[in-house]
Write an enzyme that holds these catalytic residues in place. Sequence first.
Site, PDB file in Angstrom:
ATOM      1  N   LYS A 228       0.942  -1.325   0.115  1.00 39.60           N
ATOM      2  CA  LYS A 228       0.169   0.096  -0.002  1.00 39.60           C
ATOM      3  C   LYS A 228       0.871   1.372   0.016  1.00 39.60           C
ATOM      4  O   LYS A 228       0.497   2.363  -0.620  1.00 39.60           O
ATOM      5  CB  LYS A 228      -1.180   0.004   1.267  1.00 39.60           C
ATOM      6  CG  LYS A 228      -2.238  -0.860   0.801  1.00 39.60           C
ATOM      7  CD  LYS A 228      -3.291  -0.419   1.810  1.00 39.60           C
ATOM      8  CE  LYS A 228      -4.387  -1.653   1.540  1.00 39.60           C
ATOM      9  NZ  LYS A 228      -5.387  -1.573   2.696  1.00 39.60           N
TER      10      LYS A 228
ATOM     11  N   LYS B 241      -4.557 -11.857  -9.090  1.00 41.56           N
ATOM     12  CA  LYS B 241      -5.860 -11.937  -8.491  1.00 41.56           C
ATOM     13  C   LYS B 241      -6.941 -10.885  -8.721  1.00 41.56           C
ATOM     14  O   LYS B 241      -6.616  -9.883  -9.220  1.00 41.56           O
ATOM     15  CB  LYS B 241      -5.447 -11.627  -6.904  1.00 41.56           C
ATOM     16  CG  LYS B 241      -6.390 -11.891  -5.833  1.00 41.56           C
ATOM     17  CD  LYS B 241      -5.887 -11.835  -4.695  1.00 41.56           C
ATOM     18  CE  LYS B 241      -7.218 -11.561  -3.602  1.00 41.56           C
ATOM     19  NZ  LYS B 241      -6.901 -10.969  -2.333  1.00 41.56           N
TER      20      LYS B 241
ATOM     21  N   LYS C 216     -10.834  -5.522  -6.295  1.00 44.87           N
ATOM     22  CA  LYS C 216     -11.985  -4.521  -6.253  1.00 44.87           C
ATOM     23  C   LYS C 216     -11.801  -3.482  -6.765  1.00 44.87           C
ATOM     24  O   LYS C 216     -12.324  -2.572  -7.556  1.00 44.87           O
ATOM     25  CB  LYS C 216     -12.263  -4.109  -4.806  1.00 44.87           C
ATOM     26  CG  LYS C 216     -12.936  -4.873  -3.717  1.00 44.87           C
ATOM     27  CD  LYS C 216     -13.116  -4.238  -2.536  1.00 44.87           C
ATOM     28  CE  LYS C 216     -12.183  -4.388  -1.377  1.00 44.87           C
ATOM     29  NZ  LYS C 216     -12.732  -3.995   0.069  1.00 44.87           N
TER      30      LYS C 216
END
Length: 337
Positions: free
Chosen positions: A119, A201, A204
């Site tokens: 992040k 993966k 979202k």
Amino acid sequence: METSTTPQRKTIFSGVQPSGMLTIGNYLGSIKNWKAFEETYDCLYCVVDLHAITVRQDPAMLRRRTYETLALYIASGLDPEKNTLFVQSHVPAHAELSWVLNCYTMFGELSRMTQFKDKSRKYASNINAGLFTYPVLMASDILLYQTDLVPVGIDQMQHIELSRDIAGRFNQIYGDTFTVPEGFIPKAGAKIMSLAEPEKKMSKSDTNGNASVYILDSRDDILRKFKRAVTDSDTVVCRAEGKDGINNLMTIYSAFTGKSDAEIEKEFEGLGYGHFKIAVGETVADALAPVRSEFDRLMADKAYLETVMKNGSAKAAYLARKTLSKVYRKIGFTQPK
Ligand code: TRP
């Protein structure tokens, strides 16, 4: 409504951030499995809004997503009478315990968290202290309820390990205070890949409109995304090395139908990819249709959602306060009656 917990029942805690629409990967890996626990465990499922603000959120959007996440819990079948469904910021003990546990967590430990490293790269202009101490807040969520089991995706396992370390360290210093939790990765659908780049993966926040299927996508969108799913130049529907796209579609089909790989291979023998992709799309769209309509109904009834929030946070706050008082007593804080 039940307000007390039966001592022999084990406790489950998990949470979802209200920070974006959930994909079928989130659904299969988390919420869909939670229903199975409601008869045998004391379950708490939290909408973790405090975690969400570690990256910048639009206030109106955050508010809406918070209702939506709660609505999705219920629409996915979680009965608010049998599970404690609540919003993290409604129970102040999460933030309070988090401060305490910050003082029992090492800078070095937090520096090693891969989610923090990822992040910090992704949000390089906003590497705030909350992003760094995120796992301590998560440990607080879990430890406040003397949680035994935490169902999570594989990417959260490192945070669970840290929660265990923090609990162990605290117990070592002050005597038994926290239950040391176990992480639990549900087997079915643990890892759903992107439909556009099946080696990645499903996320979202993917910017490619065909990569992710969202729980609340329309039927047409779901069918279109599956039709466009990237596969390979072979023609046989079977699970094999190098067939990432087909393997992923098989995983999704299996998770929604319960069919084994062998059954799926047999079902689509001689039929080719086009046929298979349509079948997967229709299966997913059919399975999500009732979730979506229940979601729409709930979102039109804010008063009901707020009642669920209030009841949930009252139950959670009662349990959390017990643990927090114990912690305060152990570390030597005064607590005048
Ligand atoms: N960090 C989790 C995620 O992003 C969400 C979360 C917050 C959580 N607190 C939790 C999950 C406690 C399990 C238990 O997926």
